[in-house]
Write an enzyme that holds these catalytic residues in place. Structure first.
Site, PDB file in Angstrom:
ATOM      1  N   GLY A   8      -4.459  -2.561  18.015  1.00 47.04           N
ATOM      2  CA  GLY A   8      -3.285  -2.447  18.881  1.00 47.04           C
ATOM      3  C   GLY A   8      -2.717  -3.747  19.427  1.00 47.04           C
ATOM      4  O   GLY A   8      -1.789  -3.719  20.238  1.00 47.04           O
ATOM      5  N   TRP A  36      -0.845  -6.187  18.052  1.00 47.38           N
ATOM      6  CA  TRP A  36       0.577  -6.439  17.738  1.00 47.38           C
ATOM      7  C   TRP A  36       1.471  -5.474  18.520  1.00 47.38           C
ATOM      8  O   TRP A  36       2.554  -5.850  18.963  1.00 47.38           O
ATOM      9  CB  TRP A  36       0.836  -6.316  16.223  1.00 47.38           C
ATOM     10  N   ASP A  67      -2.352   7.654   7.313  1.00 53.28           N
ATOM     11  CA  ASP A  67      -2.315   6.639   6.254  1.00 53.28           C
ATOM     12  C   ASP A  67      -0.853   6.363   5.916  1.00 53.28           C
ATOM     13  O   ASP A  67      -0.095   7.302   5.628  1.00 53.28           O
ATOM     14  CB  ASP A  67      -3.058   7.181   5.024  1.00 53.28           C
ATOM     15  N   ASP A 110       0.644  -5.765   9.364  1.00 52.52           N
ATOM     16  CA  ASP A 110      -0.573  -6.594   9.345  1.00 52.52           C
ATOM     17  C   ASP A 110      -1.644  -5.831   8.564  1.00 52.52           C
ATOM     18  O   ASP A 110      -2.827  -6.095   8.702  1.00 52.52           O
ATOM     19  CB  ASP A 110      -1.027  -6.860  10.793  1.00 52.52           C
ATOM     20  N   LYS A 117       1.624  -9.292   6.213  1.00 54.57           N
ATOM     21  CA  LYS A 117       0.449 -10.066   5.814  1.00 54.57           C
ATOM     22  C   LYS A 117       0.343 -10.097   4.293  1.00 54.57           C
ATOM     23  O   LYS A 117       0.528  -9.082   3.621  1.00 54.57           O
ATOM     24  CB  LYS A 117      -0.809  -9.402   6.377  1.00 54.57           C
TER      25      LYS A 117
HETATM   26  C1  LIG Z   1      -5.923  -6.783  10.529  1.00 54.96           C
HETATM   27  S1  LIG Z   1      -5.898  -5.132  11.099  1.00 54.96           S
HETATM   28  C2  LIG Z   1      -4.465  -5.084  12.103  1.00 54.96           C
HETATM   29  C3  LIG Z   1      -4.635  -5.772  13.428  1.00 54.96           C
HETATM   30  C4  LIG Z   1      -3.462  -5.520  14.363  1.00 54.96           C
HETATM   31  N1  LIG Z   1      -2.269  -6.208  13.909  1.00 54.96           N
HETATM   32  C5  LIG Z   1      -3.762  -5.956  15.760  1.00 54.96           C
HETATM   33  O1  LIG Z   1      -3.177  -6.931  16.224  1.00 54.96           O
HETATM   34  O2  LIG Z   1      -4.550  -5.301  16.437  1.00 54.96           O
HETATM   35  C6  LIG Z   1      -5.384  -4.271   9.647  1.00 54.96           C
HETATM   36  C7  LIG Z   1      -5.265  -2.775   9.823  1.00 54.96           C
HETATM   37  O3  LIG Z   1      -4.579  -2.220   8.691  1.00 54.96           O
HETATM   38  C8  LIG Z   1      -4.997  -0.878   8.598  1.00 54.96           C
HETATM   39  N2  LIG Z   1      -4.581  -0.303   7.313  1.00 54.96           N
HETATM   40  C9  LIG Z   1      -4.941  -0.703   6.067  1.00 54.96           C
HETATM   41  N3  LIG Z   1      -4.405   0.116   5.140  1.00 54.96           N
HETATM   42  C10 LIG Z   1      -3.681   1.052   5.819  1.00 54.96           C
HETATM   43  C11 LIG Z   1      -2.904   2.180   5.418  1.00 54.96           C
HETATM   44  N4  LIG Z   1      -2.775   2.501   4.132  1.00 54.96           N
HETATM   45  N5  LIG Z   1      -2.316   2.922   6.368  1.00 54.96           N
HETATM   46  C12 LIG Z   1      -2.460   2.608   7.681  1.00 54.96           C
HETATM   47  N6  LIG Z   1      -3.184   1.553   8.123  1.00 54.96           N
HETATM   48  C13 LIG Z   1      -3.802   0.791   7.208  1.00 54.96           C
HETATM   49  C14 LIG Z   1      -6.499  -0.985   8.795  1.00 54.96           C
HETATM   50  O4  LIG Z   1      -7.056   0.265   9.155  1.00 54.96           O
HETATM   51  C15 LIG Z   1      -6.602  -2.036   9.891  1.00 54.96           C
HETATM   52  O5  LIG Z   1      -6.748  -1.426  11.139  1.00 54.96           O
END
Ligand SMILES: C[S@@+](CC[C@H](N)C(=O)[O-])C[C@H]1O[C@@H](n2cnc3c(N)ncnc32)[C@H](O)[C@@H]1O
Length: 244
Positions: A78, A80, A117, A141, A181
């Site tokens: 959370g 961002w 998802d 991200d 990203k």
């Molecule tokens: C690096 S973290 C994000 C951190 C976030 N920006 C923060 O500041 O807290 C990446 C996130 O992408 C999510 N993610 C990856 N593939 C996804 C998808 N297909 N649908 C939803 N979320 C996804 C992961 O579950 C993970 O929580």
């Protein structure tokens, strides 16, 4: 733990070698304990050190403005969303920040975070419906869970980036921005071509908060042209609905 105190005086915290802790886990823990951004995030009340990546990119490129509508893809835990809420002034009475993650996220006041998802067929529609209008900015991200196989991880995250870019091109307001990203050396030509056709400028950005040793890099596409050209330059119509 042994050694230093983990404060900001340059002392280093070390984690003792113990049976049962893998060397890679010990290295990760040491890096977290010694990371000034992790300490700052705790002190500033941010959920993640990643919050500073968005802060730094936004300080440099001036993307987030009061009143904007923001989509945050891959929102957990959370950080961002917190930054987007602060900088847009989104509030519980008028929520303008909507995130999505398949992981559960503690609520962030001023935002709605869907537990879903993003690759699910209905996700784009749900995001726009929840946002109550077309986004000014699409942030992503998202990172695929690591498998340990570098090339596989790379390809999976690049796929997420492409799906996010497609969503941005189909939904953004003219003048809107897309931040995603990606990995160094990983941006596919088709993706860059699509972004260059649809946005006034495209930048690769490595914010200081992104670890030096990591291949992570952000792709920023500024000022959506609004005419929705595909990678071959075909224009798909001037003003389709939010999802094209
Ligand atoms: C690096 S973290 C994000 C951190 C976030 N920006 C923060 O500041 O807290 C990446 C996130 O992408 C999510 N993610 C990856 N593939 C996804 C998808 N297909 N649908 C939803 N979320 C996804 C992961 O579950 C993970 O929580």
């Amino acid at each position: 733990m042994s050694g230093g105190r983990g404060d900001d005086r340059g002392l280093t915290v070390r984690v003792k070698k113990k049976r049962g802790i893998k060397a890679s886990s010990r290295r990760w823990l040491e890096r977290q304990l010694n990371d000034p951004y992790v300490r700052r995030a705790k002190a500033d009340g941010y959920r993640s050190r990643a919050a500073y990546k968005l802060t730094e990119i936004d300080d440099r490129y001036k993307l987030l403005k009061p009143g904007q509508r923001i989509v945050d893809l891959g929102a957990a835990p959370g950080g961002w969303c917190q930054v987007a809420v602060e900088r847009t002034g989104s509030s519980q009475d008028d929520i303008r920040v909507v995130g999505i993650d398949y992981l559960a996220v503690e609520p962030v006041a001023g935002s709605t975070i869907l537990e879903m998802d993003f690759l699910d067929e209905g996700a784009p529609e749900r995001l726009i419906e929840t946002l109550g209008g077309t986004p000014d900015i699409v942030l992503s991200d998202m990172a695929a869970p690591t498998t340990g196989h570098r090339r596989t991880d790379h390809l999976r995250t690049m796929h997420l980036c492409e799906v996010a870019a497609d969503f941005a091109v189909k939904t953004l307001k003219p003048g809107g921005h897309f931040l995603c990203k990606t990995f160094q050396g990983g941006t596919e030509n088709d993706l860059l071509t699509l972004l260059k056709k649809n946005f006034t400028s495209v930048h690769h950005v490595k914010p200081p908060a992104s670890r030096d040793g990591s291949v992570e890099l952000y792709l920023l596409a500024k000022s959506f042209r609004g005419s929705r050209a595909d990678a071959d330059g075909e224009t798909e119509g001037e003003e389709p609905g939010p999802l094209g």
